[in-house]
Design a protein around this motif. Structure first.
Motif: not given
Ligand SMILES: NC(=O)c1ccc[n+]([C@@H]2O[C@H](COP(=O)([O-])OP(=O)(O)OC[C@H]3O[C@@H](n4cnc5c(N)ncnc54)[C@H](OP(=O)(O)O)[C@@H]3O)[C@@H](O)[C@H]2O)c1
Length: 324
Positions: A11, A31, A36, A53, A71, A92
């Motif tokens: 996202i 990150s 990255k 961070y 989350h 969210k």
């Molecule tokens: N508004 C919308 O339309 C929308 C759509 C999809 C998701 N979201 C929300 O955005 C948020 C992130 O979702 P996403 O789909 O972007 O998730 P994602 O790609 O799976 O993960 C986001 C980033 O979180 C970081 N991270 C930190 N600690 C982590 C851990 N223990 N395990 C995995 N990742 C970790 C990583 O960044 P680094 O590796 O770079 O540190 C990872 O790339 C959630 O709250 C989700 O509900 C919103």
């Protein structure tokens, strides 16, 4: 307003695309992996890249931190940013449960720091148009609402792991809940629900019904296993409104009691749809607000409480629920 993104995942890319025409906002990305962060910054034109961070929140030039992590980590990352005096736009679901949400909001309010939830539909002008159309009386007395949002995303680790705050509700079901509350308000007197869990105990498909004090009913569904039309339908005594895609409403059609279309509503052209929440943050910072009128703190907490009660009913637990 210079934005720093925490978490260079899925996202975060959408936010970066949103900022492509506003270089003054596109400032830093962090990150856990420095390489990255550097790749992300180079690809999307961010001035600074950080390998932790903590480094990002220590940058005095960051005005707003956008939290784009799972989350399970929102509470820790909000606390990190707020304790460094940084305004926050947090994806969210705001946190994993209401206890964390209340604590995060208390912290931000005590420090006079702006904090808001990135539930993008709340900030869209078209959401106000839908509400105004309902309130105009064009469909008579609104009585019944149905909304569903489904994406086949059970393969995502984030969705199935309890320690990442998994399940369809926090990821997807939060949109029908917000849609119902935007259209029908907050006077919910009863909630009934049922869900199907996956092998890791996280909710994968669910249906829930809100009853309102004045007799209105909202029937909502979410699933991490299927595709669905994503429609929201508001039915009244004189007609009904069909909203296409409650996740990013761009079009709605009003029908009369003879099932004939009588009005078509279109959202203004958008960049990605995220620009409205970014604009709302800038407005808040300009005015010294600690919360946004588009998504007040009380509303974020109320929705977290509803999701807590649904999960409790289904037996869906996160490690964070075990803390006092
Ligand atoms: N508004 C919308 O339309 C929308 C759509 C999809 C998701 N979201 C929300 O955005 C948020 C992130 O979702 P996403 O789909 O972007 O998730 P994602 O790609 O799976 O993960 C986001 C980033 O979180 C970081 N991270 C930190 N600690 C982590 C851990 N223990 N395990 C995995 N990742 C970790 C990583 O960044 P680094 O590796 O770079 O540190 C990872 O790339 C959630 O709250 C989700 O509900 C919103």
């Amino acid at each position: 307003m210079r934005i720093g993104i925490i978490g260079a995942g899925h996202i975060a890319i959408k936010m970066a695309m949103t900022l492509k025409d506003t270089p003054e906002r596109r400032y830093a990305v962090a990150s856990r992996d420095y390489a990255k962060a550097c790749d992300f910054a180079a690809k999307y034109g961010f001035a600074r890249a950080y390998g932790s961070y903590e480094d990002l929140v220590n940058d005095p030039d960051v005005d707003l931190v956008y939290i784009a992590t799972p989350h399970s980590h929102h509470f820790a990352h909000i606390s990190l940013a707020v304790n460094h005096g940084k305004a926050v736009l947090c994806e969210k679901a705001f946190t994993t449960n209401a206890r964390e949400a209340e604590e995060a909001i208390r912290l931000a309010e005590s420090k006079g720091v702006f904090l808001t939830e990135a539930i993008w539909t709340r900030y869209m002008p078209f959401s106000a148009t839908i509400r105004e159309t309902i309130d105009s009386g064009i469909i008579g007395q609104p009585q019944l609402l149905s909304a569903s949002l489904c994406y086949p995303i059970e393969w995502k680790e984030r969705l199935v792991r309890p320690e990442l705050g998994g399940g369809a509700l926090l990821d997807i079901g939060i949109y029908p809940i917000n849609f119902a509350r935007m259209c029908f308000g907050t006077d919910i007197t009863d909630i009934s629900s049922a869900c199907i869990c996956g092998p890791t105990g996280m909710d994968m498909q669910e249906t829930f019904t809100f009853l309102y004090a004045d007799g209105r009913v909202a029937n909502l569904q979410s699933s991490a296993r299927s595709v669905c039309p994503r429609q929201g339908i508001i039915c009244g005594t004189e007609g009904y409104i069909i909203v296409e895609n409650i996740n990013n409403p761009l079009r709605a059609v009003v029908y009369n009691r003879d099932y004939e279309p009588i009005r078509s509503l279109e959202a203004p052209p958008q960049l990605t749809g995220f620009e409205y929440q970014v604009d709302a943050c800038e407005e808040a910072l300009r005015n010294g607000w600690v919360e946004s009128p588009y998504m007040p703190h009380a509303e974020t907490i109320a929705i977290m409480r509803i999701m807590d009660s649904l999960r409790q009913h289904w037996g869906v637990r996160f490690p964070s629920d075990e803390q006092p």
